[in-house]
Design a protein around this motif. Structure first.
Motif, mmCIF file in Angstrom:
data_model
loop_
_atom_site.group_PDB
_atom_site.id
_atom_site.type_symbol
_atom_site.label_atom_id
_atom_site.label_comp_id
_atom_site.label_asym_id
_atom_site.label_seq_id
_atom_site.Cartn_x
_atom_site.Cartn_y
_atom_site.Cartn_z
ATOM 1 N N GLN A 499 0.838 -1.199 0.000
ATOM 2 C CA GLN A 499 0.000 0.000 0.000
ATOM 3 C C GLN A 499 0.872 1.247 0.000
ATOM 4 O OE1 GLN A 499 -2.946 -0.310 3.104
ATOM 5 N NE2 GLN A 499 -4.216 1.234 2.092
ATOM 6 N N LEU A 500 0.393 2.283 -0.696
ATOM 7 C CA LEU A 500 1.153 3.532 -0.776
ATOM 8 C C LEU A 500 1.001 4.281 0.554
ATOM 9 C CD1 LEU A 500 2.764 4.688 -3.167
ATOM 10 C CD2 LEU A 500 0.833 6.201 -3.619
ATOM 11 N N VAL A 501 2.106 4.498 1.240
ATOM 12 C CA VAL A 501 2.038 5.190 2.531
ATOM 13 C C VAL A 501 3.097 6.286 2.622
ATOM 14 C CG1 VAL A 501 1.159 3.148 3.742
ATOM 15 C CG2 VAL A 501 3.625 3.566 3.640
ATOM 16 N N THR A 502 2.868 7.212 3.539
ATOM 17 C CA THR A 502 3.842 8.277 3.781
ATOM 18 C C THR A 502 4.949 7.750 4.688
ATOM 19 O OG1 THR A 502 2.235 10.035 3.491
ATOM 20 C CG2 THR A 502 4.161 10.555 4.840
ATOM 21 N N VAL A 503 6.189 7.940 4.255
ATOM 22 C CA VAL A 503 7.321 7.458 5.057
ATOM 23 C C VAL A 503 8.324 8.589 5.278
ATOM 24 C CG1 VAL A 503 7.097 5.102 4.174
ATOM 25 C CG2 VAL A 503 8.622 6.702 3.009
ATOM 26 N N LEU A 504 9.145 8.417 6.278
ATOM 27 C CA LEU A 504 10.213 9.366 6.568
ATOM 28 C C LEU A 504 11.479 8.857 5.877
ATOM 29 C CD1 LEU A 504 9.348 9.687 10.346
ATOM 30 C CD2 LEU A 504 8.621 11.200 8.467
ATOM 31 N N ARG A 505 12.257 9.800 5.338
ATOM 32 C CA ARG A 505 13.405 9.389 4.510
ATOM 33 C C ARG A 505 14.680 9.983 5.086
ATOM 34 N NH1 ARG A 505 15.054 12.788 0.295
ATOM 35 N NH2 ARG A 505 16.570 11.903 -1.149
ATOM 36 N N VAL A 506 15.692 9.151 5.134
ATOM 37 C CA VAL A 506 16.958 9.544 5.746
ATOM 38 C C VAL A 506 18.114 9.228 4.802
ATOM 39 C CG1 VAL A 506 18.576 8.838 7.553
ATOM 40 C CG2 VAL A 506 16.216 9.424 8.137
ATOM 41 N N VAL A 507 19.018 10.207 4.648
ATOM 42 C CA VAL A 507 20.191 10.052 3.793
ATOM 43 C C VAL A 507 21.426 10.217 4.678
ATOM 44 C CG1 VAL A 507 21.359 10.923 1.737
ATOM 45 C CG2 VAL A 507 18.871 11.157 1.944
ATOM 46 N N LEU A 508 22.298 9.224 4.680
ATOM 47 C CA LEU A 508 23.405 9.252 5.640
ATOM 48 C C LEU A 508 24.760 9.391 4.966
ATOM 49 C CD1 LEU A 508 21.787 6.655 7.988
ATOM 50 C CD2 LEU A 508 22.276 9.032 8.566
ATOM 51 N N ALA A 509 25.087 10.616 4.555
ATOM 52 C CA ALA A 509 26.365 10.834 3.877
ATOM 53 C C ALA A 509 27.231 11.848 4.600
ATOM 54 C CB ALA A 509 26.110 11.304 2.450
ATOM 55 N N ASN A 510 26.674 12.509 5.586
ATOM 56 C CA ASN A 510 27.464 13.499 6.314
ATOM 57 C C ASN A 510 28.353 12.763 7.320
ATOM 58 O OD1 ASN A 510 28.467 15.601 7.882
ATOM 59 N ND2 ASN A 510 26.551 16.763 7.783
ATOM 60 N N PRO A 511 29.676 12.832 7.158
ATOM 61 C CA PRO A 511 30.553 12.072 8.054
ATOM 62 C C PRO A 511 30.474 12.545 9.508
ATOM 63 C CG PRO A 511 31.843 13.525 6.633
ATOM 64 C CD PRO A 511 30.430 13.584 6.149
ATOM 65 N N LEU A 512 29.887 13.711 9.719
ATOM 66 C CA LEU A 512 29.813 14.220 11.083
ATOM 67 C C LEU A 512 28.557 13.758 11.822
ATOM 68 C CD1 LEU A 512 31.132 17.845 10.417
ATOM 69 C CD2 LEU A 512 32.399 15.718 10.764
ATOM 70 N N THR A 513 27.700 13.021 11.116
ATOM 71 C CA THR A 513 26.508 12.465 11.765
ATOM 72 C C THR A 513 26.926 11.269 12.631
ATOM 73 O OG1 THR A 513 25.204 13.101 9.835
ATOM 74 C CG2 THR A 513 24.204 11.511 11.342
ATOM 75 N N THR A 514 26.576 11.337 13.893
ATOM 76 C CA THR A 514 26.959 10.241 14.799
ATOM 77 C C THR A 514 25.748 9.388 15.155
ATOM 78 O OG1 THR A 514 26.483 11.627 16.701
ATOM 79 C CG2 THR A 514 28.753 11.653 15.884
ATOM 80 N N ASP A 515 25.998 8.234 15.729
ATOM 81 C CA ASP A 515 24.907 7.361 16.177
ATOM 82 C C ASP A 515 24.056 8.078 17.221
ATOM 83 O OD1 ASP A 515 26.002 5.561 14.501
ATOM 84 O OD2 ASP A 515 26.781 4.206 16.045
ATOM 85 N N LYS A 516 24.719 8.883 18.013
ATOM 86 C CA LYS A 516 24.001 9.614 19.057
ATOM 87 C C LYS A 516 22.986 10.578 18.423
ATOM 88 C CE LYS A 516 24.956 12.383 23.040
ATOM 89 N NZ LYS A 516 25.848 13.476 23.420
#
Lengths: 562, 562
Positions: A499-516
């Motif tokens: 089914q077509l649903v609204t989802v949240l989208r995340v792009v992880l290319a910034n090396p400064l993004t941490t797990d925290k």
């Protein structure tokens, strides 16, 4: 505030104009100070000057509402205050490590001073007369990327890199122009001069179709294809109806069976396949099509095979992960964006052609430049005048090196897997697409709702998803407006029931993004849903879920989920 | 040389990568020093670092011959030395006041620090989520230029400037994309949805022609039209045969009689005129078509009227000279390049549409951005991701102001008239096109040769011109290679006999170009022709001229010249 240095400018005399062209901003002027602040610490500058809390777009528009060009000049200092308060403060902190919703990142520091060199030199790459060494530089960058994709041998590149008749690709302002250029070349090659037919470039599309004795030319791509392909189909005269969007498998990769079926249907309609487009990193989910299978089919159909690797192309830097793009070297053309995973500032794309003579199909000349035999790059590009952005790509490749980019790529993929696991473990979220590269989607959908969806009737499911769509839409909007972290949103088929649903989208290319930071993104979302309007929606979801307890869904759904 | 600060990068560890993204270049690093030098005195930097004497392109290519991406990282300092010695030194000093051959100029000083702000912010104008205040800013710039051209009233702009459904134009990477966009819109409007026909965007060009019951769509422009129109005719599927290049009058303006004739011919062939393109500042000679007459004809034919004012558009800033563009406000669309006479760095063009709803014909959407009702500018542009260059146009309009630009324009036109007079007075040169704006052409052709050409037979004339072509070509090349001053060259019909000859082309938009520099350009050329190879050619010219003494040409030619 120091006295404006260029005060005479505000009188629009010749003398004051000369000043604007000859006397730099004083270091203690407002603009000089901002300039120094950016030079010393861009992250700090952005952090300090971009106001996190969002004003509404309508409010911001008030600052940009005059349509009259100012009659009199303005002091540079005065204008700079305006820029600081009204523009910079209200721009988007695209480099922030918590801004993981679109394809932006922090940039390597050296890009800034090198951009200044580029701007100061103000070369125009359309012709050697206004670019000189920048022309061989751009040709080298195209060759380097070509080699990354196609891995031809040394002698091949010796022959073609600086060949005055040809180019290994074209530098563009971005992936859209790159995709348009690829399909333009494909179209003109399919409809090449032949006997008395002088070719589509000369005679146009309608005559070309008559010559080929067919009723249309089609481009086939999966439903996850970038919207630029629709523009290409329109602008090239093919028509959007002839951009055939093929269904995907559960992993957002083109379904080869359905692709073959679509080709057969086209044959029945006497429409010829112009190109298959494989995607190496879908914009919304980061998946890679089965490129080898598509290459096989393209060979079978004798049509062009283009790969849109605007996002995923740099995966080739990684020895460990480059196999994810297996088959890309069989593409006739490949799009790669430098302003994405090559970490170059906005405005740099490339298209590469396997056959160095391919772009002859779109070659053009003029009397004052681009003369026959010149090495002017403008004779094979859709754009005319272009800046020397190739310098920044060259700098990235040289300073970061293959191994540096490999680390960046591997890190992004690893982080996406980590975040996917966080989401899977979280009781309130549902992973809606597994990351194959470094993009994933998910939605707010608590575990008990997931279970209810598993046993719900189609009708119940639709009602629940409709409410969840609203929840996720509001969630995304509120998070963006709060200005701390950011994810984007789109609409996708969810895995289990399509089914077509609204989802949240995340792009992880910034090396400064941490797990925290990733974990704080989820935390913030959990806080946002506590708001009353969202709670009211979730209360409705709860009621619908309760109703599913009595539904007829097979017990299997429950088991498979458990 | 100071110790490289980023030495760890050269090991490609995660730690070293973080540094590249988080620690700025030290002020005493090579890159830091260059950066400061440019900030303090860009003219001095360019003067010092660009080597005047030309190395051959082949030699330069040796420095850019590797096609392998470096495996290991490089120190920023090492790379910067490379950039300084191999790239900057061998680039073109496009800002030099003696570089008057192409459409480049010195830039206002404030453009550099503002460019840095733009690069640091790295906004993406395709969508509000990555551009926020830059979106209203760009819309405002489009409205300001729209108003400059169309002069609609305040209420018009209030209604349209920030309208979420529409845009007053499109920002582009340059004039080529602007022209393509204009004709794309024109094509899609002519072939709009109608009854069961769903429009060309959907169904493609071939079906559109069937629907319109015609055999082709033509674009008509004078022979002086920019080569981008050929690309547009190709890419849009019209075919270059359907770009009808109409002869011009002696002033390089479209011949209205011949234009009408061409339209009649098209009618006989059942080809429909899609658009007339008027030129406001031809690239080679700076002439302006009779825009009002063309507007009348376009109205009569009910076709689109586009004006390519990429060069001449800013003439509208001048109260005294804006009448040269009379009729431009009747155009359906207008192209203006900001990186030309708005003095913005390379990479900024615009197309404006009289009717704010025109771009609906190329509107597009996607699920993750450009959603219906959003103010995302990307839903009406050919390009996708784009940088925030509108800031620099906004800065120019604000800081220089209408009156400042007026001065710049008036000064350029005045200087062109001065230079034309210098050439006319000079015994060795012939003016081949009168400047209407600030562009002119001339050639090396001594007075006695001019006289001989006047009395020569057609055959003799051809032989003499062939030799003169070689002289002027070598002259231009040698002058460029000497690196002191620069003019460009093209091929044009000369005024008196309409023969195609090689001419030197001069563009006078750099406010730092003085009359003294102009006079030195001619002096240098007179010195270059003293070289033996050129003298040999001129000796041959002399002999041919002597032969004309006995020719049969009418005495009138002689009289009219005297």
């Amino acid at each position: 505030m120091p006295m404006p240095k260029n005060r005479d400018v505000a009188r629009a005399t010749l003398e004051s104009l000369y000043r604007v062209f000859t006397i730099p901003e004083a270091p203690d002027s407002t603009l000089g100070e901002i300039d120094r602040a950016i030079t010393k610490d861009v992250a700090g500058f952005l952090q300090t000057h971009i106001v996190a809390l969002e004003r509404s777009l309508e409010e911001i528009e008030d600052d940009f509402s005059t349509s009259l060009i100012p009659e009199e000049p303005t002091y540079v200092s005065e204008y700079t205050e305006f820029v600081k308060e009204k523009l910079v403060a209200q721009s988007v902190h695209t480099a922030a490590p918590g801004f993981i919703g679109h394809m932006t990142s922090a940039l390597p520091y050296f890009m800034l001073p090198l951009s200044r060199i580029m701007t100061a030199l103000n070369q125009n790459l359309v012709k050697v007369e206004t670019s000189k060494a920048f022309t061989p530089l751009e040709r080298q960058v195209l060759a380097m990327l070509h080699r990354l994709v196609y891995q031809d041998d040394e002698s091949f590149y010796e022959q073609w890199i600086h060949n005055s008749q040809h180019a290994l690709g074209a530098f563009c302002s971005g992936g859209t122009i790159a995709n348009v250029t690829a399909l333009w070349v494909a179209r003109n090659r399919l409809c090449a001069p032949d006997g008395s037919f002088r070719g589509i470039a000369q005679e146009g599309l309608a005559r070309a179709l008559r010559h080929l004795d067919c009723d249309g030319l089609a481009v086939l791509v999966s439903r996850r294809g970038h919207y630029s392909l629709g523009k290409a189909a329109d602008v090239l005269g093919l028509g959007r109806n002839n951009l055939v969007m093929v269904d995907t498998d559960a992993c957002n990769r083109i379904d080869m069976g359905k692709l073959r079926e679509a080709c057969r249907r086209l044959q029945d309609e006497n429409i010829r396949p112009l190109a298959l487009v494989g995607i190496a990193g879908t914009t919304e989910t980061g998946n890679v099509d089965p490129l080898n299978d598509m290459a096989d089919l393209a060979a079978e159909l004798a049509c062009h095979f283009h790969v849109d690797a605007a996002w995923g192309g740099p995966t080739l830097f990684s020895e460990h992960n480059r196999q994810l793009l297996d088959g890309i070297g069989r593409a006739d053309s490949v799009t790669i964006d430098a302003h994405k995973q090559l970490y170059v500032p906005m405005g740099a794309g490339m298209v590469l052609f396997k056959d160095p003579t391919a772009q002859s199909a779109i070659e053009h000349h003029a009397a004052y430049i681009l003369r026959h035999g010149s090495k002017d790059l403008g004779s094979h590009t859709l754009e005319g005048s272009r800046p020397g952005t190739a310098l920044l790509v060259h700098a990235g490749l040289s300073i970061i090196g293959r191994k540096g980019y490999e680390l960046l790529i591997d890190m992004g993929l690893e982080r996406a897997r980590t975040f996917a696991e966080m989401i899977r473990q979280h009781p309130d979220f549902e992973l809606t697409s597994e990351p194959q590269l470094n993009i994933l989607t998910y939605r707010y959908c608590p575990m008990n709702v997931q279970l209810a969806l598993g046993r719900a009737t189609a009708e119940q499911r639709q009602a629940i998803n409709l409410l969840l769509d609203q929840v996720n839409q509001m969630l995304q909007k509120d998070q963006r407006e709060a200005g701390k972290t950011f994810v984007s949103r789109t609409r996708l088929q969810e895995l289990r029931h399509g089914q077509l649903v609204t989802v949240l989208r995340v792009v992880l290319a910034n090396p400064l993004t941490t797990d925290k930071i990733l974990s704080s993104v989820l935390d913030e979302q959990c806080t946002i849903v506590l708001q009353q309007d969202l709670q009211e929606l979730l209360q409705q979801v709860k009621e619908l879920c309760a109703a599913t307890e009595n539904s007829q869904a097979s017990p299997c759904a429950r088991v498979s989920r458990a």
